[in-house]
Design an enzyme around this catalytic site. Structure first.
Site, mmCIF file in Angstrom:
data_model
loop_
_atom_site.group_PDB
_atom_site.id
_atom_site.type_symbol
_atom_site.label_atom_id
_atom_site.label_comp_id
_atom_site.label_asym_id
_atom_site.label_seq_id
_atom_site.Cartn_x
_atom_site.Cartn_y
_atom_site.Cartn_z
ATOM 1 C CG ASP A 23 -1.986 1.175 1.421
ATOM 2 O OD1 ASP A 23 -3.232 0.736 1.571
ATOM 3 O OD2 ASP A 23 -1.547 2.048 0.875
ATOM 4 C CG ASP A 121 -2.743 3.578 -2.418
ATOM 5 O OD1 ASP A 121 -3.858 2.612 -2.312
ATOM 6 O OD2 ASP A 121 -2.179 3.953 -1.509
ATOM 7 C CD GLU A 122 -5.503 -1.693 -0.544
ATOM 8 O OE1 GLU A 122 -6.041 -2.691 -0.056
ATOM 9 O OE2 GLU A 122 -6.119 -0.437 -0.591
#
Ligand code: TTP
Ligand code: MG
Length: 373
Positions: A23, A121-122
């Site tokens: 993350d 973003d993960e």
């Protein structure tokens, strides 16, 4: 690992996989700081300045410097301004973030083919088999962190464990720039100390309910029988019973194998009353489930899309512990998200409900454990 008294049908943990959850740290803000190094070390808030929006914008994220003042995602920009008047407000550039997200994904591909992108973003990476032939997932996670930093000048946090649920918790454990590995032997202690709100699928309402039942952390949850939890929380109860024992067999699913099914509705006249929103969410949930039944598929992640009167659009997702097949289940999760993030005062122009991460129903039938009816 101490399980206490084992009964003969106690579910077993599969510890054979190695999963990394990555993350990015303060993602949008970090990208903006990289693009404009004069922002380095400053409280950066990703939102239009409240002075330019008559105080109506919402913070999408903030740098860790700004978080020290209490600024966080989903907070009204006006409130962020009051908490941190020296904050530097930067409007978001979503296309740029999407592009960076793809560059990150390309880095992951150096390490494994089994990558599940969860958001911009993960991602989860199943590195049980990996391109470097390494046995240590922790070492691999460290290499990925360095690689991202060297290539993109961005930092991320990584969680390493034997399932997705724990890997995700681990990546959040020591943010920013964290690397946390939860070995099978540590998992029980880790889960016991976890506040109840951190368990997957436990929303605000469930937290209240848990507190009424004197369940505050994983240890309290662990004490409850599967029977009690199912009586109290239905399917989610069964899932929590497993999660708190460190059991989560959900696979890392490649992006290209994932699908989604959603419906949205734009309103001629903005909705101004909560009952209208609830009624609409119920209708949208019904339409999604009808479409889904035709496709013979089901999923766990619900995405709620809200467009406000000022045209700002937010999407928020939540993953339910089990496959959602019924209208009522979908509606309840959508309602839960609404209660977490929705703001009635801003007037609602559009609502959308999507179920993503769809799998064919057949697939789950093959995998159903015997005791799950
Ligand atoms: P997050 O990973 O939740 O947050 P973050 O990366 O900014 O910070 P952290 O270090 O705690 O991981 O979300 C990723 C991006 O998604 C975030 O940079 C901005 C966007 N986002 C929104 O637009 N709205 C939201 O409510 C949230 C939570 C995130
Ligand atoms: Mg992040």
């Amino acid at each position: 690992m101490q399980y206490g008294l084992l009964t003969f049908n106690e579910p077993k943990r599969d510890v054979s996989r190695k999963i990394i959850h990555i993350d990015m740290d303060a993602f949008y803000a970090s990208v903006e700081i990289r693009e404009n190094p004069s922002l380095q070390g400053k409280p950066v808030i990703i939102a239009r300045h409240p002075k330019d929006t008559y105080g109506r914008g919402v913070v999408t994220t903030a740098s860790y410097e700004a978080r020290k003042y209490g600024v966080h995602s989903a907070m009204p920009a006006q409130k962020a301004y009051e908490l941190c008047p020296q904050g530097i407000f930067v409007p978001g550039r979503h296309e740029l973030y999407r592009q960076v997200s793809e560059e990150i994904y390309a880095i992951f591909k150096h390490y494994t083919n089994l990558i599940q992108k969860v958001s911009v973003d993960e991602a989860f990476l199943d590195v049980t088999e990996n391109h470097l032939g390494l046995r240590s997932a922790t070492l691999l996670a460290q290499k990925i962190q360095h690689h991202i930093y060297e290539k993109l000048e961005l930092t991320c946090s990584a969680g390493v464990s034997y399932n997705k649920f724990i890997a995700k918790l681990a990546s959040d454990y020591q943010k920013p720039k964290g690397l946390t590995t939860i070995e099978p032997s540590m998992a029980q202690d880790f889960l016991w100390q976890l506040p109840i709100k951190d368990f997957y699928g436990v929303g605000k309402k469930t937290v209240e309910r848990m507190h009424e039942l004197d369940i505050y952390d994983g240890k309290d949850l662990y004490q409850r029988s599967e029977y009690d939890l199912v009586q109290l929380f239905g399917k989610m109860g069964r899932s929590l019973y497993r999660k708190v024992r460190g059991i989560d067999d959900s696979p890392v699913i490649n992006e290209r194998d994932r699908k989604s099914c959603g419906k949205e509705h734009t309103f001629g006249r903005s909705l101004t009353r909560e009952e209208q929103v609830i009624q609409e969410l119920r209708q949208l949930s019904k339409s999604v489930i009808q479409a889904l039944k035709k496709h013979q598929s089901h999923g766990k992640t619900v995405v709620l899309k809200i467009r406000y009167n000022d045209f700002e659009t937010i999407t928020k997702r939540k993953t339910f512990p089990n496959y959602i097949k019924e209208e009522e289940e979908l509606f309840r999760v959508a309602q839960d998200i609404w209660e977490d993030v929705g703001n009635m005062e801003r007037g609602i122009r559009l609502l959308g409900v999507t179920l993503t991460g769809l799998d064919p129903i057949l697939y789950e039938n093959l995998k159903l454990p015997l005791w799950e009816t």
